[in-house]
Design a protein around this motif. Sequence first.
Motif, PDB file in Angstrom:
ATOM      1  N   TRP A  96      29.480  39.665  36.686  1.00 66.92           N
ATOM      2  CA  TRP A  96      29.457  38.605  37.540  1.00 66.92           C
ATOM      3  C   TRP A  96      30.374  38.641  38.661  1.00 66.92           C
ATOM      4  O   TRP A  96      30.510  37.943  39.678  1.00 66.92           O
ATOM      5  N   PHE A 109      45.126  38.877  37.380  1.00 72.79           N
ATOM      6  CA  PHE A 109      45.705  38.636  36.146  1.00 72.79           C
ATOM      7  C   PHE A 109      47.109  38.988  36.321  1.00 72.79           C
ATOM      8  O   PHE A 109      47.709  38.056  35.683  1.00 72.79           O
TER       9      PHE A 109
ATOM     10  N   GLY B 153      41.878  42.916  29.354  1.00 70.78           N
ATOM     11  CA  GLY B 153      42.628  41.747  29.808  1.00 70.78           C
ATOM     12  C   GLY B 153      44.007  41.618  29.405  1.00 70.78           C
ATOM     13  O   GLY B 153      45.167  41.279  29.900  1.00 70.78           O
ATOM     14  N   GLY B 158      46.880  39.133  30.253  1.00 70.43           N
ATOM     15  CA  GLY B 158      46.418  38.119  30.476  1.00 70.43           C
ATOM     16  C   GLY B 158      46.739  36.832  29.284  1.00 70.43           C
ATOM     17  O   GLY B 158      46.713  37.163  28.199  1.00 70.43           O
ATOM     18  N   LYS B 162      43.666  32.754  31.269  1.00 72.93           N
ATOM     19  CA  LYS B 162      43.012  33.603  32.105  1.00 72.93           C
ATOM     20  C   LYS B 162      41.872  34.174  31.441  1.00 72.93           C
ATOM     21  O   LYS B 162      40.867  34.666  32.057  1.00 72.93           O
ATOM     22  N   MET B 163      42.321  34.539  29.987  1.00 71.45           N
ATOM     23  CA  MET B 163      40.961  35.204  29.470  1.00 71.45           C
ATOM     24  C   MET B 163      39.695  34.544  29.135  1.00 71.45           C
ATOM     25  O   MET B 163      38.890  34.802  29.225  1.00 71.45           O
ATOM     26  N   LYS B 166      38.334  33.700  33.004  1.00 68.06           N
ATOM     27  CA  LYS B 166      37.942  34.876  33.742  1.00 68.06           C
ATOM     28  C   LYS B 166      37.054  36.095  33.150  1.00 68.06           C
ATOM     29  O   LYS B 166      36.430  36.859  33.609  1.00 68.06           O
ATOM     30  N   ILE B 167      37.115  35.866  31.862  1.00 71.70           N
ATOM     31  CA  ILE B 167      36.410  37.118  30.952  1.00 71.70           C
ATOM     32  C   ILE B 167      35.512  36.236  30.087  1.00 71.70           C
ATOM     33  O   ILE B 167      34.198  36.306  30.042  1.00 71.70           O
ATOM     34  N   PRO B 170      32.759  33.094  32.025  1.00 73.52           N
ATOM     35  CA  PRO B 170      31.702  33.423  32.782  1.00 73.52           C
ATOM     36  C   PRO B 170      30.649  34.463  31.964  1.00 73.52           C
ATOM     37  O   PRO B 170      29.556  34.510  32.412  1.00 73.52           O
ATOM     38  N   GLY B 171      31.405  35.262  30.961  1.00 71.71           N
ATOM     39  CA  GLY B 171      30.501  36.051  30.318  1.00 71.71           C
ATOM     40  C   GLY B 171      29.463  35.218  29.454  1.00 71.71           C
ATOM     41  O   GLY B 171      28.511  35.681  28.799  1.00 71.71           O
TER      42      GLY B 171
END
Lengths: 266, 258
Positions: A96, A109, B153, B158, B162-163, B166-167, B170-171
Amino acid sequence: MDVALAAAHVSIEGLGKTYKSPRGDVVALQTLDLQLPRGAFVSLLGPSGCGKSTLLKIVSGVEAPSSGDIRIGGEVMRGPPDGLGMVFQRDVLMDWRSILDNVMLPVEFLELPRKEYRPKARELLRLFGLGDFMDRYPWELSGGMRQRAAICRALLTDPQLLLMDEPFGALDAFTRDELNLELQKTWLRTRKTVLFVTHSIPEAIFLSDRIVVMAARPGRIVEVIDVDFPRPRPLSVREEPEFARLARHIREIFEATGALGGGDVG
Amino acid sequence: MKRRRWRQPPVAVVFVLLLLAWQAGCWLLQPSPLVLPSPRMIFAELLDDPQLYLGNSWYTLSNTLAGFAMAVVIGVLLAVGIVYSRVLETLLYTPLVAMNSIPKVALAPVFILWLGTGNQSKIGMAFLIAIFAIVIDAVLGLRTVDPDMLALGRTLKGTPLKMLVKIRFPGALPAIFSGMKVGIALALVGTITGEFVAAQKGLGYVIMSAQGAFETTRVFAALLILSVIGTVLFYLLEWAERALLPWHVSHRAVSAGH
């Protein structure tokens, strides 16, 4: 160069890893010691199951050892260390995010100033031949280009230690050669300490200052070999007799430990 | 592009073709309008009292959307809780999965008792029926994250937030969207069920009262509107998914650049 005398950047002491399972303990790594001199390119070479990836994971701080310590710059490591770049076998790019945004991930990060790193990311991508693909998405790129982007991501924040887990294992032979050359160039320019996992004998000899040859069941170090070809090494170094002699020597180690051919299958 | 169009005709075209076939069938077989009215009669009925249909459609649609929106927000939050907390997982997830198998339609009378015969009980039903699909798909999406991505991450120190942002999140969006697409149809079912049990308004109420008076044409008029609402809502979500997740595998153009 006598890497043994150079200052150790990473020092692995009495490190072991045992997985507990209902059928009994599985020794992934037998107690081992290993020094990574600052600025050296060290490869972990061995068959599957020799614990090379486990060792890399422990050095990255993602997995904890069962025994022993890792010192980085003299300090005992607790969790992921500062100044670490990581490259996996698969590129692990986020579908994405654009290529540029993927490369910028560590900045987000680590909460570093984006304004400062954005131009650096662009420059790095240009250097790796991805200048025209910064705004593309990962799925629009070939495997080799994607892995280049992943390397850019690992390099962006200028980490002193670069861990690479079979980064070119999924690529075709041509792309692999190309990226071997590119990695050597980058390493000569930046002189980072690299720990590089591979199961390819020629790749390990071509890239490394030092090869740590490992064997499986239980995972252990069998021999540490220094490689002294002058740099930059051209791909043709692989045809030199000394290169062939080294490769044969390593293959013989594998045969003796049962990783290749010899009776002990499984 | 033109060719693709032909292979996959727009929904509207299919819809019109179905209506034409229906009309043709009515001309040929001449069924009693009490059993099956023709589309021509249904449209005449719709145009006869548009105010009635607009008002009741809006009532049903707004309740459905309200219940669905609540289901999405609360469902995704629950899913995050379930993925991050062992306690919430045992307390919530297992009962949720177990409860998903009971016929929730049977709960409609209870909702009427709790929330009254107004729109709250309809929103409640839409919410209850829709949330299961959303929670279950969102949990699945949040869990099926690439372990190497999490390792990456972690080497970048992370934080859990944040994990997630940002991970994991979205996934998980493609899975959340597929849960939403199931959920929106179910939310409509929930609203109508609520209206069937007790209501003074809404398309479900129109259907029930028309059925009592043997006004078959009116029943079909309301059904036609319901099917249009359901289809439009589904395709709106699909459109939003394409717009928001152009990167997702199922939407990629064939022309990957290599």
